[in-house]
Write a protein that holds these residues in place. Structure first.
Motif, mmCIF file in Angstrom:
data_model
loop_
_atom_site.group_PDB
_atom_site.id
_atom_site.type_symbol
_atom_site.label_atom_id
_atom_site.label_comp_id
_atom_site.label_asym_id
_atom_site.label_seq_id
_atom_site.Cartn_x
_atom_site.Cartn_y
_atom_site.Cartn_z
ATOM 1 N N VAL A 119 0.859 -1.183 0.000
ATOM 2 C CA VAL A 119 0.000 0.000 0.000
ATOM 3 C C VAL A 119 0.894 1.231 0.000
ATOM 4 C CG1 VAL A 119 -1.766 1.290 1.237
ATOM 5 C CG2 VAL A 119 -1.862 -1.203 1.179
ATOM 6 N N SER A 120 0.820 2.003 -1.079
ATOM 7 C CA SER A 120 1.646 3.204 -1.197
ATOM 8 C C SER A 120 1.007 4.403 -0.508
ATOM 9 C CB SER A 120 1.888 3.525 -2.675
ATOM 10 O OG SER A 120 2.582 4.724 -2.829
ATOM 11 N N GLU A 121 -0.290 4.605 -0.715
ATOM 12 C CA GLU A 121 -1.020 5.715 -0.101
ATOM 13 C C GLU A 121 -2.412 5.232 0.280
ATOM 14 O OE1 GLU A 121 0.844 9.623 -2.410
ATOM 15 O OE2 GLU A 121 -0.985 8.686 -3.151
ATOM 16 N N LYS A 122 -2.948 5.860 1.334
ATOM 17 C CA LYS A 122 -4.291 5.497 1.783
ATOM 18 C C LYS A 122 -4.927 6.704 2.451
ATOM 19 C CE LYS A 122 -6.797 2.010 4.480
ATOM 20 N NZ LYS A 122 -6.649 0.822 5.359
ATOM 21 N N TYR A 123 -6.093 7.109 1.938
ATOM 22 C CA TYR A 123 -6.836 8.247 2.483
ATOM 23 C C TYR A 123 -8.236 7.758 2.833
ATOM 24 C CZ TYR A 123 -3.048 10.787 0.192
ATOM 25 O OH TYR A 123 -1.820 11.225 -0.214
ATOM 26 N N SER A 124 -8.435 7.451 4.109
ATOM 27 C CA SER A 124 -9.716 6.884 4.530
ATOM 28 C C SER A 124 -10.852 7.883 4.395
ATOM 29 C CB SER A 124 -9.614 6.403 5.987
ATOM 30 O OG SER A 124 -8.620 5.409 6.116
ATOM 31 N N TYR A 125 -10.573 9.163 4.650
ATOM 32 C CA TYR A 125 -11.648 10.151 4.610
ATOM 33 C C TYR A 125 -12.122 10.423 3.189
ATOM 34 C CZ TYR A 125 -7.939 13.401 3.274
ATOM 35 O OH TYR A 125 -6.899 14.017 2.631
ATOM 36 N N ARG A 126 -11.337 10.024 2.175
ATOM 37 C CA ARG A 126 -11.739 10.204 0.777
ATOM 38 C C ARG A 126 -12.070 8.887 0.094
ATOM 39 N NH1 ARG A 126 -6.943 13.537 -1.792
ATOM 40 N NH2 ARG A 126 -8.196 13.207 -3.664
ATOM 41 N N GLY A 127 -11.831 7.789 0.778
ATOM 42 C CA GLY A 127 -12.112 6.488 0.187
ATOM 43 C C GLY A 127 -11.160 6.118 -0.931
ATOM 44 N N MET A 128 -9.894 6.549 -0.829
ATOM 45 C CA MET A 128 -8.918 6.305 -1.888
ATOM 46 C C MET A 128 -7.740 5.517 -1.334
ATOM 47 S SD MET A 128 -8.894 9.919 -3.955
ATOM 48 C CE MET A 128 -8.041 9.179 -5.346
ATOM 49 N N ILE A 129 -7.209 4.628 -2.164
ATOM 50 C CA ILE A 129 -6.057 3.811 -1.794
ATOM 51 C C ILE A 129 -5.233 3.549 -3.047
ATOM 52 C CG2 ILE A 129 -7.261 1.613 -2.115
ATOM 53 C CD1 ILE A 129 -5.701 0.555 0.324
ATOM 54 N N THR A 130 -3.917 3.456 -2.880
ATOM 55 C CA THR A 130 -3.004 3.205 -3.993
ATOM 56 C C THR A 130 -2.150 1.991 -3.665
ATOM 57 O OG1 THR A 130 -2.916 5.566 -4.526
ATOM 58 C CG2 THR A 130 -1.197 4.167 -5.456
ATOM 59 N N PHE A 131 -2.157 1.010 -4.564
ATOM 60 C CA PHE A 131 -1.342 -0.190 -4.420
ATOM 61 C C PHE A 131 -0.146 -0.101 -5.365
ATOM 62 C CE2 PHE A 131 -5.673 -1.506 -3.390
ATOM 63 C CZ PHE A 131 -5.490 -2.119 -2.161
ATOM 64 N N CYS A 132 0.978 -0.620 -4.915
ATOM 65 C CA CYS A 132 2.187 -0.684 -5.733
ATOM 66 C C CYS A 132 2.539 -2.146 -5.976
ATOM 67 C CB CYS A 132 3.350 0.034 -5.046
ATOM 68 S SG CYS A 132 4.901 -0.033 -5.973
ATOM 69 N N ILE A 133 2.580 -2.528 -7.252
ATOM 70 C CA ILE A 133 2.934 -3.891 -7.641
ATOM 71 C C ILE A 133 4.337 -3.852 -8.233
ATOM 72 C CG2 ILE A 133 2.314 -5.866 -9.068
ATOM 73 C CD1 ILE A 133 -0.543 -4.881 -9.071
ATOM 74 N N PRO A 134 5.304 -4.576 -7.668
ATOM 75 C CA PRO A 134 6.677 -4.539 -8.206
ATOM 76 C C PRO A 134 6.709 -4.949 -9.673
ATOM 77 C CG PRO A 134 6.626 -5.621 -6.065
ATOM 78 C CD PRO A 134 5.201 -5.427 -6.480
ATOM 79 N N ARG A 135 7.665 -4.360 -10.399
ATOM 80 C CA ARG A 135 7.747 -4.626 -11.834
ATOM 81 C C ARG A 135 8.105 -6.094 -12.078
ATOM 82 N NH1 ARG A 135 13.308 -1.537 -13.690
ATOM 83 N NH2 ARG A 135 14.675 -2.348 -12.054
ATOM 84 N N GLY A 136 7.546 -6.605 -13.160
ATOM 85 C CA GLY A 136 7.784 -7.991 -13.528
ATOM 86 C C GLY A 136 6.846 -8.986 -12.887
#
Length: 446
Positions: free
Chosen positions: A386-403
């Motif tokens: 999990v790269s970023e997470k904003y609970s009050y906005r309902g947004m989350i960013t996942f990071c998947i390693p290359r390859g």
């Protein structure tokens, strides 16, 4: 009375002696770089410049070797080593207090050098400051202009202090005014100028230096139109053979102007190279940004979709349209404002809705939705983070390693997941330079 006076005098002498010893130890202490934090490209620059002799310095507009600056016990710049070539624009990025402005102030002679050396066109700033300063033009972050002078007076004065012959000053001022679009403002007082016009005037004054331009946030507080005009002019100056060293917080400005970029933090140069090299060198993989939606938001999104397309969508069509139609709908939805019905006045007062409780309920719903999404995503992709997470906005960013996964597979997976969970929209992107910059900032914050 005399004994107490002697005791106070002895105590003051002891304190003064300790302070002098402490100051002498701080002044004579060498400031070493933090090799463990530096990228290998920074080490290559350090080793390459170590083999240069003073005879080679004249070919470089700027050479910094182990440059350091200390304010008391605080080290603002730590053993900075860097060189600039003609036709090159180097951008220094970093948080506030990372040492960028202190470096600039030492280069232009506004601050003393604690350790190290600065050579400008072969002239040492310590031993021959006048010869070195003639090759440098400086545009500070805050305008340093006399409000009682006109633009023409400021340019004429700058020409005279740069040693330009008197018979060439008039034509040079006219050329600069035309190039920077300052002709309508030349006979007006600088106090009447806008921020963009002041910036253009200061950059025009900086171009009178023959070799090096130092720009400290050149487009800070400037509107978008003036910003692009300044970028176009600076890029033309660089292509004419001048070297530019700038600091900025605008990553778009770096992509437009800079041939190489360095990231600084705590006074040290952490990494250096072109934007493409840094993005490839510190590629973190694929970023998947997801926005969750409550039932009310999903219903509103469906109603807007139906209103815009004039046809009822099927469940299979929701969120799966690609190409220009999908981009057009996203643009329209972003700028669509539903009509506001006028409020009818009445004698009875109605109870106002409790916005605090509704916001708390929405945040609780977001947290539950994000928790469910995170569990499902981690179950299917255990190597993701999990790269970023904003609970009050309902947004989350996942990071998947290359390859680890293909682009087509992640799109198929997200489309299937969108049907199962309450996903309003999502986006998939490669590693950007902003991601690289934030990676260094988070690492050194820890």
């Amino acid at each position: 009375m005399s004994s107490s006076y002697v005791e106070i005098n002895c105590a003051l002498n002891v304190i003064l002696t300790d302070y002098q010893l402490l100051f002498r130890s701080i002044r004579n202490e060498k400031i070493y770089p933090r090799y463990e934090d530096e990228d290998k490209e920074v080490d290559k620059i350090r080793r390459r410049l170590a083999y240069l002799t003073t005879a080679h310095y004249a070919f470089f507009p700027l050479i910094l070797k182990n440059l350091s600056k200390r304010y008391g016990s605080f080290v603002a710049v730590r053993s900075l080593t860097l060189d600039l070539n003609p036709f090159e624009c180097v951008g220094l990025l970093g948080r506030n207090g990372s040492g960028k402005s202190s470096t600039f102030r030492m280069i232009v002679g506004m601050e003393s050098i604690t350790a190290g050396s600065i050579h400008i066109k072969g002239y040492s700033l310590k031993t021959r400051p006048n010869d070195a300063s003639r090759h440098v033009g400086f545009c500070p972050r805050e305008p340093m202009l006399s409000s009682f002078m006109t633009g023409k007076d400021a340019l004429r004065f700058c020409c005279m202090i740069n040693g330009i012959r008197k018979e060439y000053i008039k034509s040079l001022v006219a050329s600069l005014a035309e190039c920077f679009e300052l002709v309508p403002h030349m006979n007006k007082r600088i106090s009447t100028y806008s921020n963009g016009t002041k910036r253009k005037l200061m950059i025009a004054m900086g171009t009178l230096a023959p070799s090096l331009m130092c720009l400290d946030e050149p487009t800070a507080g400037v509107d978008m139109h003036a910003k692009y005009e300044i970028w176009r002019i600076l890029d033309g100056i660089r292509q004419g053979g001048r070297s530019i060293l700038l600091t900025t917080h605008n990553l778009e400005e770096c992509e437009f102007l800079c041939t190489n970029v360095g990231i600084m933090d705590h006074g040290s140069l952490l990494c250096y190279g072109s934007l493409s090299r840094l993005k490839h060198r510190f590629n973190m993989g694929i970023f998947v940004k997801v926005k969750m939606g409550t039932r009310a938001e999903l219903d509103d999104d469906r109603d807007n979709w139906m209103r815009l397309t004039m046809m009822p969508p099927n469940d299979n069509e929701m969120g799966s349209i690609v190409g220009a139609r999908r981009m057009m709908l996203a643009h329209l939805l972003r700028h669509h404002n539903p009509p506001v019905e006028p409020v009818k006045k009445s004698g009875t007062s109605r109870a106002q809705p409790d916005t605090t409780n509704s916001e708390l309920n929405m945040r609780t719903d977001y947290e539950a939705l994000l928790q469910e999404l995170e569990e499902v995503f981690k179950r299917d992709h255990p190597y993701s983070t999990v790269s970023e997470k904003y609970s009050y906005r309902g947004m989350i960013t996942f990071c998947i390693p290359r390859g680890q996964i293909k682009w087509s597979a992640i799109f198929d997976y997200m489309e299937n997941l969108k049907d199962e969970l309450q996903i309003l929209y999502y986006s998939v992107s490669h590693t950007t330079f902003q991601d690289v910059f934030m990676k260094f900032v988070r690492k050194h914050n820890q």
